[in-house]
Design a protein around this motif. Sequence first.
Motif, PDB file in Angstrom:
ATOM      1  N   MET A 148     -60.602   5.025  -9.293  1.00 35.88           N
ATOM      2  CA  MET A 148     -59.533   5.811  -8.657  1.00 35.88           C
ATOM      3  C   MET A 148     -59.035   5.115  -7.385  1.00 35.88           C
ATOM      4  O   MET A 148     -59.837   4.562  -6.638  1.00 35.88           O
ATOM      5  CB  MET A 148     -60.051   7.199  -8.292  1.00 35.88           C
ATOM      6  N   ILE A 149     -57.729   5.151  -7.186  1.00 34.18           N
ATOM      7  CA  ILE A 149     -57.139   4.602  -5.960  1.00 34.18           C
ATOM      8  C   ILE A 149     -56.517   5.764  -5.170  1.00 34.18           C
ATOM      9  O   ILE A 149     -55.858   6.635  -5.755  1.00 34.18           O
ATOM     10  CB  ILE A 149     -56.028   3.567  -6.273  1.00 34.18           C
ATOM     11  N   VAL A 150     -56.739   5.751  -3.855  1.00 35.88           N
ATOM     12  CA  VAL A 150     -56.136   6.756  -2.972  1.00 35.88           C
ATOM     13  C   VAL A 150     -55.055   6.074  -2.133  1.00 35.88           C
ATOM     14  O   VAL A 150     -55.321   5.048  -1.502  1.00 35.88           O
ATOM     15  CB  VAL A 150     -57.197   7.396  -2.056  1.00 35.88           C
ATOM     16  N   VAL A 151     -53.858   6.628  -2.154  1.00 39.20           N
ATOM     17  CA  VAL A 151     -52.756   6.074  -1.368  1.00 39.20           C
ATOM     18  C   VAL A 151     -52.480   7.004  -0.183  1.00 39.20           C
ATOM     19  O   VAL A 151     -52.426   8.227  -0.358  1.00 39.20           O
ATOM     20  CB  VAL A 151     -51.465   5.959  -2.221  1.00 39.20           C
ATOM     21  N   VAL A 152     -52.343   6.407   1.007  1.00 37.27           N
ATOM     22  CA  VAL A 152     -51.847   7.143   2.170  1.00 37.27           C
ATOM     23  C   VAL A 152     -50.525   6.476   2.555  1.00 37.27           C
ATOM     24  O   VAL A 152     -50.512   5.317   2.976  1.00 37.27           O
ATOM     25  CB  VAL A 152     -52.832   7.117   3.353  1.00 37.27           C
ATOM     26  N   ALA A 153     -49.421   7.198   2.350  1.00 40.04           N
ATOM     27  CA  ALA A 153     -48.093   6.641   2.621  1.00 40.04           C
ATOM     28  C   ALA A 153     -47.455   7.451   3.746  1.00 40.04           C
ATOM     29  O   ALA A 153     -47.089   8.611   3.561  1.00 40.04           O
ATOM     30  CB  ALA A 153     -47.229   6.698   1.364  1.00 40.04           C
ATOM     31  N   THR A 154     -47.363   6.819   4.924  1.00 41.80           N
ATOM     32  CA  THR A 154     -46.865   7.515   6.115  1.00 41.80           C
ATOM     33  C   THR A 154     -45.371   7.250   6.275  1.00 41.80           C
ATOM     34  O   THR A 154     -44.917   6.102   6.177  1.00 41.80           O
ATOM     35  CB  THR A 154     -47.627   7.028   7.361  1.00 41.80           C
ATOM     36  N   ASN A 155     -44.608   8.313   6.519  1.00 43.48           N
ATOM     37  CA  ASN A 155     -43.150   8.227   6.668  1.00 43.48           C
ATOM     38  C   ASN A 155     -42.743   8.748   8.048  1.00 43.48           C
ATOM     39  O   ASN A 155     -43.157   9.845   8.432  1.00 43.48           O
ATOM     40  CB  ASN A 155     -42.464   9.110   5.614  1.00 43.48           C
ATOM     41  N   TYR A 156     -41.961   7.934   8.775  1.00 44.94           N
ATOM     42  CA  TYR A 156     -41.476   8.325  10.101  1.00 44.94           C
ATOM     43  C   TYR A 156     -39.997   8.698   9.947  1.00 44.94           C
ATOM     44  O   TYR A 156     -39.161   7.817   9.701  1.00 44.94           O
ATOM     45  CB  TYR A 156     -41.671   7.181  11.083  1.00 44.94           C
ATOM     46  N   LEU A 157     -39.692   9.997  10.061  1.00 40.16           N
ATOM     47  CA  LEU A 157     -38.342  10.475   9.750  1.00 40.16           C
ATOM     48  C   LEU A 157     -37.390  10.407  10.946  1.00 40.16           C
ATOM     49  O   LEU A 157     -37.812  10.516  12.105  1.00 40.16           O
ATOM     50  CB  LEU A 157     -38.390  11.929   9.283  1.00 40.16           C
ATOM     51  N   ILE A 158     -36.094  10.262  10.618  1.00 37.18           N
ATOM     52  CA  ILE A 158     -35.031  10.458  11.612  1.00 37.18           C
ATOM     53  C   ILE A 158     -34.843  11.976  11.727  1.00 37.18           C
ATOM     54  O   ILE A 158     -34.607  12.648  10.713  1.00 37.18           O
ATOM     55  CB  ILE A 158     -33.728   9.774  11.136  1.00 37.18           C
ATOM     56  N   GLU A 159     -34.983  12.494  12.955  1.00 35.96           N
ATOM     57  CA  GLU A 159     -35.050  13.949  13.163  1.00 35.96           C
ATOM     58  C   GLU A 159     -33.926  14.705  12.434  1.00 35.96           C
ATOM     59  O   GLU A 159     -34.172  15.679  11.726  1.00 35.96           O
ATOM     60  CB  GLU A 159     -35.015  14.238  14.670  1.00 35.96           C
ATOM     61  N   GLU A 160     -32.699  14.242  12.613  1.00 39.29           N
ATOM     62  CA  GLU A 160     -31.551  14.974  12.042  1.00 39.29           C
ATOM     63  C   GLU A 160     -31.416  14.779  10.533  1.00 39.29           C
ATOM     64  O   GLU A 160     -30.582  15.430   9.898  1.00 39.29           O
ATOM     65  CB  GLU A 160     -30.243  14.615  12.769  1.00 39.29           C
ATOM     66  N   LYS A 161     -32.245  13.929   9.960  1.00 38.57           N
ATOM     67  CA  LYS A 161     -32.196  13.698   8.507  1.00 38.57           C
ATOM     68  C   LYS A 161     -33.361  14.390   7.782  1.00 38.57           C
ATOM     69  O   LYS A 161     -33.523  14.207   6.569  1.00 38.57           O
ATOM     70  CB  LYS A 161     -32.253  12.184   8.214  1.00 38.57           C
ATOM     71  N   LYS A 162     -34.135  15.174   8.509  1.00 38.76           N
ATOM     72  CA  LYS A 162     -35.329  15.750   7.876  1.00 38.76           C
ATOM     73  C   LYS A 162     -34.972  16.700   6.724  1.00 38.76           C
ATOM     74  O   LYS A 162     -35.621  16.676   5.669  1.00 38.76           O
ATOM     75  CB  LYS A 162     -36.215  16.479   8.893  1.00 38.76           C
ATOM     76  N   HIS A 163     -33.961  17.531   6.921  1.00 38.79           N
ATOM     77  CA  HIS A 163     -33.586  18.477   5.865  1.00 38.79           C
ATOM     78  C   HIS A 163     -33.192  17.723   4.593  1.00 38.79           C
ATOM     79  O   HIS A 163     -33.654  18.052   3.490  1.00 38.79           O
ATOM     80  CB  HIS A 163     -32.450  19.400   6.323  1.00 38.79           C
ATOM     81  N   GLU A 164     -32.352  16.706   4.751  1.00 41.87           N
ATOM     82  CA  GLU A 164     -31.916  15.900   3.606  1.00 41.87           C
ATOM     83  C   GLU A 164     -33.127  15.236   2.923  1.00 41.87           C
ATOM     84  O   GLU A 164     -33.241  15.224   1.686  1.00 41.87           O
ATOM     85  CB  GLU A 164     -30.937  14.823   4.112  1.00 41.87           C
ATOM     86  N   TYR A 165     -34.029  14.708   3.737  1.00 39.11           N
ATOM     87  CA  TYR A 165     -35.242  14.083   3.207  1.00 39.11           C
ATOM     88  C   TYR A 165     -36.036  15.070   2.362  1.00 39.11           C
ATOM     89  O   TYR A 165     -36.486  14.748   1.266  1.00 39.11           O
ATOM     90  CB  TYR A 165     -36.101  13.556   4.369  1.00 39.11           C
ATOM     91  N   MET A 166     -36.194  16.292   2.873  1.00 39.97           N
ATOM     92  CA  MET A 166     -37.018  17.286   2.174  1.00 39.97           C
ATOM     93  C   MET A 166     -36.405  17.677   0.831  1.00 39.97           C
ATOM     94  O   MET A 166     -37.130  17.903  -0.147  1.00 39.97           O
ATOM     95  CB  MET A 166     -37.243  18.513   3.052  1.00 39.97           C
ATOM     96  N   VAL A 167     -35.077  17.749   0.772  1.00 37.68           N
ATOM     97  CA  VAL A 167     -34.398  18.072  -0.493  1.00 37.68           C
ATOM     98  C   VAL A 167     -34.671  16.961  -1.512  1.00 37.68           C
ATOM     99  O   VAL A 167     -35.038  17.222  -2.662  1.00 37.68           O
ATOM    100  CB  VAL A 167     -32.876  18.262  -0.265  1.00 37.68           C
ATOM    101  N   LEU A 168     -34.506  15.704  -1.079  1.00 40.85           N
ATOM    102  CA  LEU A 168     -34.716  14.558  -1.969  1.00 40.85           C
ATOM    103  C   LEU A 168     -36.172  14.453  -2.415  1.00 40.85           C
ATOM    104  O   LEU A 168     -36.476  14.185  -3.586  1.00 40.85           O
ATOM    105  CB  LEU A 168     -34.325  13.253  -1.258  1.00 40.85           C
ATOM    106  N   VAL A 169     -37.076  14.683  -1.458  1.00 40.69           N
ATOM    107  CA  VAL A 169     -38.488  14.437  -1.731  1.00 40.69           C
ATOM    108  C   VAL A 169     -39.071  15.464  -2.715  1.00 40.69           C
ATOM    109  O   VAL A 169     -40.021  15.166  -3.437  1.00 40.69           O
ATOM    110  CB  VAL A 169     -39.264  14.346  -0.389  1.00 40.69           C
ATOM    111  N   LYS A 170     -38.472  16.642  -2.743  1.00 43.46           N
ATOM    112  CA  LYS A 170     -38.930  17.663  -3.706  1.00 43.46           C
ATOM    113  C   LYS A 170     -38.817  17.144  -5.131  1.00 43.46           C
ATOM    114  O   LYS A 170     -39.698  17.363  -5.955  1.00 43.46           O
ATOM    115  CB  LYS A 170     -38.110  18.948  -3.555  1.00 43.46           C
TER     116      LYS A 170
END
Lengths: 94, 94
Positions: free
Chosen positions: B1-23
């Motif tokens: 098994m492999i465990v991935v930790v993928a950290t994302n640093y968001l642009i504050e005003e783009k968080k809503h858009e990011y959350m829609v896409l990431v779903k």
Amino acid sequence: MIVVVATNYLIEEKKHEYMVLVKKLVEETRKEKGCISYVLHEDINDPNKLAFIEKWETKEDIDAHFKAPHFVELTPKLNECRTDREVNLYKEIL
Amino acid sequence: MIVVVATNYLIEEKKHEYMVLVKKLVEETRKEKGCISYVLHEDINDPNKLAFIEKWETKEDIDAHFKAPHFVELTPKLNECRTDREVNLYKEIL
């Protein structure tokens, strides 16, 4: 639930010593109140980059862990085996 | 098994858009071969620092994930919502 990702950057020649110490830390921590899981990982591309991925019931349980006797005793010894440590606390959102 | 930790640093005003896409990314990725778990987390001290913690059966499954149609389609759009991304692959050792 809180998820902790604690990354440790080891001094290469201190890895064996670190692993001996950390075994005791893992054993004792898994007995602590609120500890759901506490698993140590090694980066597949860098044997000296290790990461704990931990699940705790509450933030208060993590605060208590940082004051637990085994944590307080072992941390200075572990610090001598690593160049740096980064601790991040997360909550699940999706 | 492999465990991935993928950290994302968001642009504050783009968080809503990011959350829609990431779903959509999360929904499709959880159906992929070899995906054991794929969970998005938010740093409890920084709402713009997000981390996927992922469990995959094999490294080959992760390589296939990076070529999956939903990943290839969504990644450039997600990139426009973040300033940086760090991906680490781990194996359990203790």
